[in-house]
Design an enzyme around this catalytic site. Structure first.
Site, mmCIF file in Angstrom:
data_model
loop_
_atom_site.group_PDB
_atom_site.id
_atom_site.type_symbol
_atom_site.label_atom_id
_atom_site.label_comp_id
_atom_site.label_asym_id
_atom_site.label_seq_id
_atom_site.Cartn_x
_atom_site.Cartn_y
_atom_site.Cartn_z
ATOM 1 N N CYS A 1 65.044 34.180 38.356
ATOM 2 C CA CYS A 1 64.978 34.184 36.883
ATOM 3 C C CYS A 1 65.989 35.138 36.257
ATOM 4 C CB CYS A 1 63.570 34.528 36.418
ATOM 5 S SG CYS A 1 62.320 33.493 37.178
ATOM 6 N N HIS B 1 63.321 36.906 29.295
ATOM 7 C CA HIS B 1 62.937 35.815 30.197
ATOM 8 C C HIS B 1 61.581 35.271 29.750
ATOM 9 C CE1 HIS B 1 61.966 33.414 33.526
ATOM 10 N NE2 HIS B 1 61.190 34.285 34.139
ATOM 11 N N ASN C 1 58.230 28.391 31.841
ATOM 12 C CA ASN C 1 59.186 29.259 32.539
ATOM 13 C C ASN C 1 60.195 28.381 33.275
ATOM 14 O OD1 ASN C 1 60.498 30.928 34.358
ATOM 15 N ND2 ASN C 1 58.664 32.057 34.960
HETATM 16 O O1 UT7 Z 1 59.607 34.270 36.405
HETATM 17 C C1 UT7 Z 1 58.734 35.129 37.042
HETATM 18 C C2 UT7 Z 1 57.646 34.291 37.518
HETATM 19 N N1 UT7 Z 1 56.324 34.678 37.359
HETATM 20 C C3 UT7 Z 1 55.703 35.311 36.365
HETATM 21 O O2 UT7 Z 1 56.247 35.839 35.467
HETATM 22 C C4 UT7 Z 1 54.234 35.354 36.429
HETATM 23 C C5 UT7 Z 1 53.648 36.653 35.996
HETATM 24 N N2 UT7 Z 1 52.220 36.555 36.055
HETATM 25 C C6 UT7 Z 1 51.498 35.884 35.147
HETATM 26 O O3 UT7 Z 1 52.033 35.332 34.209
HETATM 27 C C7 UT7 Z 1 50.001 35.899 35.274
HETATM 28 O O4 UT7 Z 1 49.629 36.778 36.328
HETATM 29 C C8 UT7 Z 1 49.384 34.490 35.547
HETATM 30 C C9 UT7 Z 1 49.503 33.653 34.308
HETATM 31 C C10 UT7 Z 1 50.115 33.824 36.699
HETATM 32 C C11 UT7 Z 1 47.922 34.629 35.897
HETATM 33 O O5 UT7 Z 1 47.233 35.298 34.861
HETATM 34 P P1 UT7 Z 1 46.224 36.485 35.218
HETATM 35 O O6 UT7 Z 1 45.614 36.891 33.955
HETATM 36 O O7 UT7 Z 1 47.010 37.493 35.995
HETATM 37 O O8 UT7 Z 1 45.158 35.739 36.114
HETATM 38 P P2 UT7 Z 1 44.717 36.046 37.599
HETATM 39 O O9 UT7 Z 1 45.785 35.635 38.564
HETATM 40 O O10 UT7 Z 1 44.225 37.453 37.668
HETATM 41 O O11 UT7 Z 1 43.496 35.052 37.747
HETATM 42 C C12 UT7 Z 1 42.329 35.206 36.936
HETATM 43 C C13 UT7 Z 1 41.417 34.033 37.212
HETATM 44 C C14 UT7 Z 1 41.191 33.770 38.699
HETATM 45 O O12 UT7 Z 1 39.854 33.375 38.876
HETATM 46 P P3 UT7 Z 1 38.762 34.436 39.405
HETATM 47 O O13 UT7 Z 1 39.250 34.891 40.739
HETATM 48 O O14 UT7 Z 1 38.742 35.544 38.383
HETATM 49 O O15 UT7 Z 1 37.504 33.625 39.439
HETATM 50 C C15 UT7 Z 1 42.082 32.585 38.979
HETATM 51 O O16 UT7 Z 1 41.609 31.781 40.046
HETATM 52 O O17 UT7 Z 1 41.982 32.845 36.670
HETATM 53 C C16 UT7 Z 1 41.982 31.822 37.683
HETATM 54 N N3 UT7 Z 1 43.087 30.930 37.433
HETATM 55 C C17 UT7 Z 1 43.009 29.870 36.629
HETATM 56 N N4 UT7 Z 1 41.984 29.357 35.922
HETATM 57 C C18 UT7 Z 1 42.205 28.259 35.190
HETATM 58 C C19 UT7 Z 1 44.365 31.024 37.896
HETATM 59 N N5 UT7 Z 1 45.104 30.021 37.405
HETATM 60 C C20 UT7 Z 1 44.284 29.280 36.619
HETATM 61 C C21 UT7 Z 1 44.453 28.131 35.841
HETATM 62 N N6 UT7 Z 1 43.399 27.648 35.150
HETATM 63 N N7 UT7 Z 1 45.638 27.499 35.746
#
Ligand code: UT7
Length: 357
Positions: free
Chosen positions: A139, A284, A314
């Site tokens: 990225c 980004h 993204n």
């Molecule tokens: O270009 C660089 C590339 N990457 C990034 O910039 C990504 C940076 N990270 C992020 O944007 C965020 O960490 C995410 C959007 C990927 C995830 O958000 P988060 O608030 O960090 O969520 P999390 O990974 O802590 O997950 C929270 C919950 C989990 O469930 P439990 O374990 O709390 O029951 C996940 O399984 O959300 C769940 N979850 C979802 N639920 C519904 C993860 N993805 C999804 C989804 N829909 N698509």
């Protein structure tokens, strides 16, 4: 270098160029002459994705700010999109393909491992047999290639460069993995960089400064294990899902906020500018919450940060040039404005560019 404390510029200090007025940013003599963008026709909404994985529009919008993304047609490639964006940038720069003597493409989804996508673009745009190569910095790719092109133009051996970030991320997503497939989209953004005949060394328009950094010790939080020599493509590697993007989103998030904040602040203060001097930050487009935290950290209102991730998601290396082109088209950048481009990505890599429009 530890990503939790890294800025990539901790040891650097601002040294005015000979003859420059102290306090005024010193330019590189290279400027963006035109920008271009291309996004595929097909729109994939959050609701569409709810038919593929267990997710909701509400979760995706609240956690990421993304509402929809563009998806390339099955036979549409990174090179196809790059050609469209590159042609547009040339048109807006008022140049012909024959005027370009350097082509650099940033991508993690090249048409093929080799030859480079830049070579395909050079041929398809009808350029001469000029220098063409790809850079893989995920990225941060567009910031990396802008710096590389700027340095090559400054050398005096090149005159006009076409730099393009292009991605078909839909081709490396696991459409059964809700933690990644909701985040990414396809597209391409481009810019023509030229040497300024009269120079821009004393507060004029153009690229002023760039900070680049990388920390390979965090390579395991965002990566694609298969397809290289470590795990070549086999039936078993495909079945195991090794050819899909893998990410520890929470870890990437924490580091992204810190690194983008530090890089944006450093590039301004190292050039004797206040944070408020940035008319527009082009970050980004990974997550609206990351950008909101950047805004809090820099104490700048959200309208100083250009965002289009709600519509495009993204797009990795295409993200910054797509956002830059859109901001230009919307008249959000005026002559004389200081603009900061800032990105982070797999590697980990990061970078920030300060320019004056
Ligand atoms: O270009 C660089 C590339 N990457 C990034 O910039 C990504 C940076 N990270 C992020 O944007 C965020 O960490 C995410 C959007 C990927 C995830 O958000 P988060 O608030 O960090 O969520 P999390 O990974 O802590 O997950 C929270 C919950 C989990 O469930 P439990 O374990 O709390 O029951 C996940 O399984 O959300 C769940 N979850 C979802 N639920 C519904 C993860 N993805 C999804 C989804 N829909 N698509």
């Amino acid at each position: 270098m530890n990503p939790h404390s890294a800025s990539g510029s901790e040891t650097e200090s601002f040294i005015p160029a000979p003859g420059a007025t102290r306090g005024k940013p010193v330019g590189t003599g290279v400027a963006i002459r035109g920008t271009g963008a291309y996004t595929p026709e097909k729109v994939l909404t959050n609701d569409d994705i709810t038919h593929l994985v267990d997710t909701t529009d509400e979760w995706i919008v609240t956690r990421t700010g993304i509402r929809e993304r563009r998806i390339a047609a099955p036979d549409e490639t990174a090179a196809d999109m790059a050609v469209r964006a590159g042609a547009r940038a040339l048109e807006k720069a008022g140049l012909n393909p024959a005027d370009i003597d350097l082509v650099i493409v940033a991508t993690i989804t090249p048409d093929m491992p080799f030859p480079s996508t830049a070579c395909l673009v050079q041929d398809r745009l009808g350029m001469g047999p000029v220098c063409a190569f790809d850079v893989e910095a995920a990225c941060s790719g567009f910031i990396y290639i802008t710096e590389i092109a700027t340095s090559m133009l400054q050398s005096g051996r090149f005159h006009n460069a076409l730099v393009i970030g292009t991605e078909k991320l839909s081709s490396i997503l696991d459409w059964n993995d809700r933690s990644t497939c909701v985040l990414f989209g396809d597209g391409a953004g481009a810019a023509v960089l030229s040497r300024e005949e009269n120079g821009n060394g004393d507060g004029g328009r153009g690229i002023i400064d760039t900070r680049l950094g990388a920390d390979g010790s965090a390579s395991n939080i965002l990566y694609m294990p298969g397809g290289g020599c470590r795990i070549p493509a086999t039936a078993a590697s495909v079945t195991a899902g090794h050819h899909f993007l893998k990410m520890n989103g929470r870890e990437v998030f924490k580091i992204a906020v810190r690194i983008m904040g530090q890089a944006s602040q450093d590039i301004l203060t190292d050039n004797n500018l206040g944070l408020g001097d940035a008319a527009l930050i082009i970050p980004h487009q990974a997550n609206s919450r990351i950008i909101e935290m950047l805004s809090e950290r820099m104490k700048l209102p959200m309208d100083r940060f250009h965002m289009n991730l709600d519509r495009l998601g993204n797009t990795s290396a295409a993200s910054v040039p797509l956002a830059l082109d859109e901001a230009v088209e919307q008249g959000k950048i005026r002559p004389g404005d200081y603009v900061v481009l800032v990105a982070f990505g797999a590697g980990l890599t990061w970078g920030a560019t300060l320019l004056r429009w």
